[in-house]
Design an enzyme around this catalytic site. Structure first.
Site, PDB file in Angstrom:
ATOM      1  N   ASP A  55     -17.803   8.006  59.403  1.00  0.00           N
ATOM      2  CA  ASP A  55     -16.718   8.364  58.482  1.00  0.00           C
ATOM      3  C   ASP A  55     -17.156   8.090  57.046  1.00  0.00           C
ATOM      4  O   ASP A  55     -16.660   7.178  56.389  1.00  0.00           O
ATOM      5  CB  ASP A  55     -15.470   7.549  58.842  1.00  0.00           C
ATOM      6  CG  ASP A  55     -14.300   7.821  57.922  1.00  0.00           C
ATOM      7  OD1 ASP A  55     -14.294   8.870  57.246  1.00  0.00           O
ATOM      8  OD2 ASP A  55     -13.376   6.982  57.880  1.00  0.00           O
ATOM      9  N   HIS A  96      -6.961   7.727  63.045  1.00  0.00           N
ATOM     10  CA  HIS A  96      -6.758   6.472  63.758  1.00  0.00           C
ATOM     11  C   HIS A  96      -5.979   6.657  65.052  1.00  0.00           C
ATOM     12  O   HIS A  96      -6.156   5.881  65.998  1.00  0.00           O
ATOM     13  CB  HIS A  96      -6.096   5.453  62.837  1.00  0.00           C
ATOM     14  CG  HIS A  96      -7.015   4.999  61.747  1.00  0.00           C
ATOM     15  ND1 HIS A  96      -6.576   4.685  60.472  1.00  0.00           N
ATOM     16  CD2 HIS A  96      -8.366   4.825  61.731  1.00  0.00           C
ATOM     17  CE1 HIS A  96      -7.617   4.332  59.727  1.00  0.00           C
ATOM     18  NE2 HIS A  96      -8.705   4.411  60.473  1.00  0.00           N
ATOM     19  N   SER A 117     -10.095   1.241  60.400  1.00  0.00           N
ATOM     20  CA  SER A 117     -10.686   1.396  61.730  1.00  0.00           C
ATOM     21  C   SER A 117     -11.285   0.108  62.300  1.00  0.00           C
ATOM     22  O   SER A 117     -11.207  -0.094  63.521  1.00  0.00           O
ATOM     23  CB  SER A 117     -11.729   2.511  61.710  1.00  0.00           C
ATOM     24  OG  SER A 117     -12.700   2.306  60.708  1.00  0.00           O
ATOM     25  N   ASP A 143     -26.640   0.636  55.019  1.00  0.00           N
ATOM     26  CA  ASP A 143     -26.319   2.054  55.081  1.00  0.00           C
ATOM     27  C   ASP A 143     -25.967   2.442  56.520  1.00  0.00           C
ATOM     28  O   ASP A 143     -26.744   2.174  57.447  1.00  0.00           O
ATOM     29  CB  ASP A 143     -27.512   2.871  54.599  1.00  0.00           C
ATOM     30  CG  ASP A 143     -27.268   4.357  54.710  1.00  0.00           C
ATOM     31  OD1 ASP A 143     -27.784   4.971  55.669  1.00  0.00           O
ATOM     32  OD2 ASP A 143     -26.554   4.907  53.854  1.00  0.00           O
ATOM     33  N   GLY A 144     -24.813   3.055  56.694  1.00  0.00           N
ATOM     34  CA  GLY A 144     -24.358   3.382  58.035  1.00  0.00           C
ATOM     35  C   GLY A 144     -25.198   4.419  58.738  1.00  0.00           C
ATOM     36  O   GLY A 144     -25.388   4.350  59.959  1.00  0.00           O
ATOM     37  N   HIS A 150     -19.177   3.380  58.469  1.00  0.00           N
ATOM     38  CA  HIS A 150     -18.646   3.284  57.098  1.00  0.00           C
ATOM     39  C   HIS A 150     -17.290   2.609  57.185  1.00  0.00           C
ATOM     40  O   HIS A 150     -16.238   3.237  57.061  1.00  0.00           O
ATOM     41  CB  HIS A 150     -18.532   4.672  56.461  1.00  0.00           C
ATOM     42  CG  HIS A 150     -19.848   5.385  56.316  1.00  0.00           C
ATOM     43  ND1 HIS A 150     -20.486   5.975  57.387  1.00  0.00           N
ATOM     44  CD2 HIS A 150     -20.641   5.589  55.239  1.00  0.00           C
ATOM     45  CE1 HIS A 150     -21.623   6.519  56.975  1.00  0.00           C
ATOM     46  NE2 HIS A 150     -21.747   6.297  55.685  1.00  0.00           N
ATOM     47  N   GLU A 193     -20.977  -1.569  56.223  1.00  0.00           N
ATOM     48  CA  GLU A 193     -20.364  -1.237  54.938  1.00  0.00           C
ATOM     49  C   GLU A 193     -21.379  -1.525  53.846  1.00  0.00           C
ATOM     50  O   GLU A 193     -21.862  -2.649  53.725  1.00  0.00           O
ATOM     51  CB  GLU A 193     -19.085  -2.049  54.728  1.00  0.00           C
ATOM     52  CG  GLU A 193     -18.449  -1.868  53.374  1.00  0.00           C
ATOM     53  CD  GLU A 193     -18.202  -0.402  53.021  1.00  0.00           C
ATOM     54  OE1 GLU A 193     -18.639  -0.002  51.920  1.00  0.00           O
ATOM     55  OE2 GLU A 193     -17.596   0.324  53.837  1.00  0.00           O
TER      56      GLU A 193
END
Length: 278
Positions: free
Chosen positions: A161, A18, A97, A140-141, A41, A115
């Protein structure tokens, strides 16, 4: 190895990730042109960390060292974390994030947060229900990288991520996703976080990206245990394709301080290197 946002919120790896995210967005927002940020994500956004032993060795330890902070990225990151905690007492909440990103974005900027877990996506959607700049997608990312890139705004960032259910397979998946995204959005900043349990595994990710001949590749790593430790998570790293101007210098300023604070016995290492700079 599994890496779950909620279980590890505020730990040393979150802090490193971060701070780097903050540094990237501080650089990108120096220009007036609008940005688009894709978080593949995203998690739920805000986490309770009051009794977390991992946060005690991460964000709590860094917050206690704040008077000595010189890095603008670390200082701004700590301001954001404290803004989600009332008063001047111990930190009880930790922003993931999505909230860090939203705090740094301007009125002209936009973001999409993905997400896959419905409950987490619902919590995130509730968090941003009044923010027209933010779209939350229960999807789905990795699929979203193909569907949402390139954005109408040519400038921006994609943050990858995943939870790393299977480290080696997921690192290969991340590498493929980065290469594909770079071909579709060559001017975008692409950043992926990865856990470091064994350094050789991360090296395969770097090699795959170099073999794909990405023009600009920055690697940053922070380990608080030796590479051969059995601690489970010895460190974490980031690869950044097409990094913003001066990001490498920003991380070379920030990571030594983070290592000094977060590595209780001075073990481990830091690394900031441009592996490709065409």
């Amino acid at each position: 190895m599994k890496y779950r946002h909620a279980f590890h919120a505020g730990n040393f790896a979150d802090v490193m990730k971060h701070v780097a995210l903050t540094a990237v967005l501080l650089r990108l927002t120096e220009k007036e042109r609008p940005l688009f940020v894709l978080d593949t994500h995203a998690g739920r956004g805000l986490y309770e960390i009051g009794g977390s032993s991992e946060a005690a060795r991460g964000i709590h330890r860094l917050a206690s060292a704040a008077p000595a902070v010189a890095s603008p990225a670390i200082a701004r990151y700590l301001e954001i974390v404290r803004s989600f905690n009332a008063g001047g007492g111990a930190l009880e909440n930790y922003p993931g994030s999505p909230l860090i990103t939203a705090t740094l974005l301007r009125a002209q900027d936009r973001a999409a947060y993905c997400e896959l877990a419905p409950a987490e996506a619902d919590a995130l959607r509730h968090e941003f229900r009044r923010d027209a700049r933010i779209g939350v997608h229960c999807r789905d990312g990795f699929e979203a990288l193909g569907a949402l890139l390139p954005p109408s705004s040519s400038r921006g960032l994609a943050l990858i991520d995943p939870p790393y259910e299977e480290q080696e397979q997921d690192l290969a998946k991340v590498a493929d996703a980065l290469v594909a995204a770079a071909s579709r959005w060559p001017q975008g900043v692409l950043m992926a976080w990865y856990p470091i349990k064994q350094g050789v595994v991360a090296a395969r990710l770097h090699r795959r990206l170099l073999e794909a001949e990405v023009p600009k590749l920055l690697v940053a790593e922070l380990c608080i245990h030796p590479d051969d430790s059995r601690a489970g998570l010895n460190g974490s790293g980031l690869v950044v394709l097409n990094p913003p101007w001066q990001l490498a210098a920003d991380l070379r300023e920030a990571l030594p301080f983070l290592h000094a604070v977060l590595s209780a016995d001075g073990a481990g290492r830091i690394r900031v290197a441009m592996l490709a700079d065409q």
